[in-house]
Scaffold this motif. Structure first.
Motif, PDB file in Angstrom:
ATOM      1  N   SER A  24     -39.602   1.722 -18.798  1.00  0.00           N
ATOM      2  CA  SER A  24     -39.825   1.071 -17.505  1.00  0.00           C
ATOM      3  C   SER A  24     -40.899   1.804 -16.718  1.00  0.00           C
ATOM      4  CB  SER A  24     -38.527   1.036 -16.690  1.00  0.00           C
ATOM      5  OG  SER A  24     -37.526   0.311 -17.372  1.00  0.00           O
ATOM      6  N   ARG A  25     -41.619   1.067 -15.899  1.00  0.00           N
ATOM      7  CA  ARG A  25     -42.729   1.637 -15.133  1.00  0.00           C
ATOM      8  C   ARG A  25     -42.257   2.766 -14.211  1.00  0.00           C
ATOM      9  NH1 ARG A  25     -45.689   0.692 -10.208  1.00  0.00           N
ATOM     10  NH2 ARG A  25     -47.917   1.086 -10.580  1.00  0.00           N
ATOM     11  N   LEU A  26     -42.953   3.897 -14.280  1.00  0.00           N
ATOM     12  CA  LEU A  26     -42.725   5.074 -13.442  1.00  0.00           C
ATOM     13  C   LEU A  26     -41.353   5.693 -13.662  1.00  0.00           C
ATOM     14  CD1 LEU A  26     -44.349   3.959 -10.064  1.00  0.00           C
ATOM     15  CD2 LEU A  26     -45.435   4.947 -12.088  1.00  0.00           C
ATOM     16  N   ASN A  27     -40.764   5.415 -14.821  1.00  0.00           N
ATOM     17  CA  ASN A  27     -39.491   6.023 -15.185  1.00  0.00           C
ATOM     18  C   ASN A  27     -39.615   6.662 -16.560  1.00  0.00           C
ATOM     19  OD1 ASN A  27     -37.453   5.445 -13.036  1.00  0.00           O
ATOM     20  ND2 ASN A  27     -38.102   3.354 -13.433  1.00  0.00           N
ATOM     21  N   MET A  28     -38.699   7.556 -16.867  1.00  0.00           N
ATOM     22  CA  MET A  28     -38.720   8.250 -18.149  1.00  0.00           C
ATOM     23  C   MET A  28     -37.664   7.703 -19.090  1.00  0.00           C
ATOM     24  SD  MET A  28     -38.160  12.306 -19.029  1.00  0.00           S
ATOM     25  CE  MET A  28     -39.672  12.808 -18.201  1.00  0.00           C
ATOM     26  N   SER A  29     -38.060   7.509 -20.345  1.00  0.00           N
ATOM     27  CA  SER A  29     -37.136   7.179 -21.416  1.00  0.00           C
ATOM     28  C   SER A  29     -37.266   8.245 -22.489  1.00  0.00           C
ATOM     29  CB  SER A  29     -37.450   5.800 -22.016  1.00  0.00           C
ATOM     30  OG  SER A  29     -37.317   4.780 -21.053  1.00  0.00           O
ATOM     31  N   THR A  30     -36.147   8.708 -23.045  1.00  0.00           N
ATOM     32  CA  THR A  30     -36.188   9.794 -24.011  1.00  0.00           C
ATOM     33  C   THR A  30     -35.689   9.327 -25.376  1.00  0.00           C
ATOM     34  OG1 THR A  30     -33.995  10.579 -23.354  1.00  0.00           O
ATOM     35  CG2 THR A  30     -35.906  11.555 -22.262  1.00  0.00           C
ATOM     36  N   LEU A  31     -36.211   9.991 -26.396  1.00  0.00           N
ATOM     37  CA  LEU A  31     -35.822   9.709 -27.774  1.00  0.00           C
ATOM     38  C   LEU A  31     -35.605  11.034 -28.484  1.00  0.00           C
ATOM     39  CD1 LEU A  31     -35.483   7.678 -30.119  1.00  0.00           C
ATOM     40  CD2 LEU A  31     -37.941   7.885 -30.519  1.00  0.00           C
ATOM     41  N   GLU A  32     -34.390  11.257 -28.959  1.00  0.00           N
ATOM     42  CA  GLU A  32     -34.085  12.483 -29.690  1.00  0.00           C
ATOM     43  C   GLU A  32     -34.596  12.339 -31.119  1.00  0.00           C
ATOM     44  OE1 GLU A  32     -32.982  15.119 -28.248  1.00  0.00           O
ATOM     45  OE2 GLU A  32     -32.545  14.164 -26.318  1.00  0.00           O
ATOM     46  N   LEU A  33     -35.433  13.295 -31.527  1.00  0.00           N
ATOM     47  CA  LEU A  33     -36.024  13.255 -32.867  1.00  0.00           C
ATOM     48  C   LEU A  33     -35.264  14.132 -33.856  1.00  0.00           C
ATOM     49  CD1 LEU A  33     -39.777  13.518 -31.810  1.00  0.00           C
ATOM     50  CD2 LEU A  33     -38.456  11.442 -32.287  1.00  0.00           C
ATOM     51  N   GLY A  34     -34.184  14.794 -33.405  1.00  0.00           N
ATOM     52  CA  GLY A  34     -33.383  15.626 -34.293  1.00  0.00           C
ATOM     53  C   GLY A  34     -34.163  16.825 -34.795  1.00  0.00           C
ATOM     54  N   GLU A  35     -34.037  17.104 -36.086  1.00  0.00           N
ATOM     55  CA  GLU A  35     -34.724  18.235 -36.697  1.00  0.00           C
ATOM     56  C   GLU A  35     -35.956  17.802 -37.473  1.00  0.00           C
ATOM     57  OE1 GLU A  35     -33.834  21.300 -36.094  1.00  0.00           O
ATOM     58  OE2 GLU A  35     -32.102  20.652 -34.915  1.00  0.00           O
ATOM     59  N   ASN A  36     -36.337  16.536 -37.338  1.00  0.00           N
ATOM     60  CA  ASN A  36     -37.467  16.021 -38.102  1.00  0.00           C
ATOM     61  C   ASN A  36     -38.786  16.643 -37.650  1.00  0.00           C
ATOM     62  OD1 ASN A  36     -38.952  14.209 -39.853  1.00  0.00           O
ATOM     63  ND2 ASN A  36     -39.516  13.109 -37.986  1.00  0.00           N
ATOM     64  N   ARG A  37     -39.560  17.178 -38.595  1.00  0.00           N
ATOM     65  CA  ARG A  37     -40.848  17.786 -38.287  1.00  0.00           C
ATOM     66  C   ARG A  37     -42.013  16.873 -38.669  1.00  0.00           C
ATOM     67  NH1 ARG A  37     -41.141  23.332 -37.471  1.00  0.00           N
ATOM     68  NH2 ARG A  37     -43.227  23.300 -38.367  1.00  0.00           N
ATOM     69  N   GLY A  38     -41.708  15.699 -39.215  1.00  0.00           N
ATOM     70  CA  GLY A  38     -42.770  14.790 -39.616  1.00  0.00           C
ATOM     71  C   GLY A  38     -43.419  14.115 -38.424  1.00  0.00           C
ATOM     72  N   GLU A  39     -44.666  13.675 -38.599  1.00  0.00           N
ATOM     73  CA  GLU A  39     -45.363  12.996 -37.515  1.00  0.00           C
ATOM     74  C   GLU A  39     -44.655  11.688 -37.156  1.00  0.00           C
ATOM     75  OE1 GLU A  39     -49.468  12.523 -38.544  1.00  0.00           O
ATOM     76  OE2 GLU A  39     -49.958  14.516 -37.745  1.00  0.00           O
ATOM     77  N   VAL A  40     -44.724  11.344 -35.874  1.00  0.00           N
ATOM     78  CA  VAL A  40     -44.094  10.136 -35.364  1.00  0.00           C
ATOM     79  C   VAL A  40     -45.207   9.211 -34.849  1.00  0.00           C
ATOM     80  CG1 VAL A  40     -42.466   9.163 -33.702  1.00  0.00           C
ATOM     81  CG2 VAL A  40     -42.010  11.409 -34.745  1.00  0.00           C
ATOM     82  N   LEU A  41     -45.289   8.023 -35.429  1.00  0.00           N
ATOM     83  CA  LEU A  41     -46.271   7.040 -34.993  1.00  0.00           C
ATOM     84  C   LEU A  41     -45.667   6.199 -33.880  1.00  0.00           C
ATOM     85  CD1 LEU A  41     -47.601   5.834 -38.475  1.00  0.00           C
ATOM     86  CD2 LEU A  41     -48.426   7.721 -37.058  1.00  0.00           C
ATOM     87  N   VAL A  42     -46.356   6.126 -32.750  1.00  0.00           N
ATOM     88  CA  VAL A  42     -45.869   5.369 -31.598  1.00  0.00           C
ATOM     89  C   VAL A  42     -46.656   4.062 -31.529  1.00  0.00           C
ATOM     90  CG1 VAL A  42     -45.529   5.358 -29.099  1.00  0.00           C
ATOM     91  CG2 VAL A  42     -45.275   7.503 -30.397  1.00  0.00           C
TER      92      VAL A  42
END
Length: 229
Positions: free
Chosen positions: A167-185
């Motif tokens: 949402s605009r001007l708000n934060m959303s979080t995503l837990e990536l765990g222990e993964n060290r691989g690149e994340v494509l957004v």
């Protein structure tokens, strides 16, 4: 960390900022700021003034950011300017050891008359540092004029694709765990940025718009800087 293109890194070493505490043998009373330029309207580059001084004479292109800029703990004034856009300013109070990210973006002002041309003003969004107890986290923040943006995050080496709404001007979080691989957004079919989690901690993704109104992204690692005593 892998180098991110189109990024100018400014890092003022804390040891160059003497304070009373440092003189008495303790650690220097220093905090840090980071500037992100997401101002699309207007002409030329965006300039940033810290306590009245221009921190980079050439200014910053859209989508550029600084690294951690070391400042004495206390009050500081930030002014951000771009030709054709109303300047934005804010006064911040930096505490010892903290890092504050300042995201500059443009907001359309209400027109007084229907025939008036569009007028834009620079706004500054403050983003305080977020601690991660373990593993990796991605924090998404949107300064787009779109109320909600659907984002997909695909971790290389894993089969799952995470989806979230930012949402605009708000934060959303995503837990990536222990993964060290690149994340494509991705937004729609376009990969707007890549997260490269080399070290555990929080990775920030800023969603902004280019001059044509298309959603773009930039990402950076948000570590706690070590203050030398």
């Amino acid at each position: 960390m892998k180098a991110i293109s189109n990024i100018i890194v400014l890092f003022l070493l804390a040891v160059c900022l003497p304070t009373t505490a440092a003189a008495q043998g303790g650690g220097p009373e220093v905090g840090f700021i980071r500037i992100v330029n997401a101002v699309a309207p207007g002409e030329g580059n965006t300039t940033v003034k810290l306590n009245g001084d221009n921190i980079h004479q050439r200014g910053y292109r859209l989508g550029q950011r600084t690294g951690g800029i070391g400042l004495r703990a206390g009050s500081h004034e930030i002014r951000i300017e771009k030709e054709g856009v109303e300047a934005g300013s804010t006064r911040i109070n930096i505490e010892t050891g903290e890092t504050l990210s300042l995201i500059a973006f443009a907001e359309l002002l209400p027109a007084e008359n229907d025939d008036d041309p569009p007028q834009w003003a620079i706004r500054i969004l403050r983003l305080r540092q977020s601690d991660v107890e373990r593993g990796y986290r991605a924090s998404f923040v949107s300064v787009c004029d779109i109320p909600e943006i659907r984002v997909e995050a695909a971790a290389q080496g894993l089969q799952r694709i995470e989806e979230l709404t930012v949402s605009r001007l708000n934060m959303s979080t995503l837990e990536l765990g222990e993964n060290r691989g690149e994340v494509l957004v991705r937004v729609g079919e376009e990969v707007i940025t890549t997260i490269s989690p080399d070290s555990p901690g929080n990775y920030v993704v800023i969603l902004y718009q280019d001059e044509e109104g298309e959603v773009k992204g930039l990402s950076f690692y948000d570590p706690r800087f070590v203050i030398a005593g």
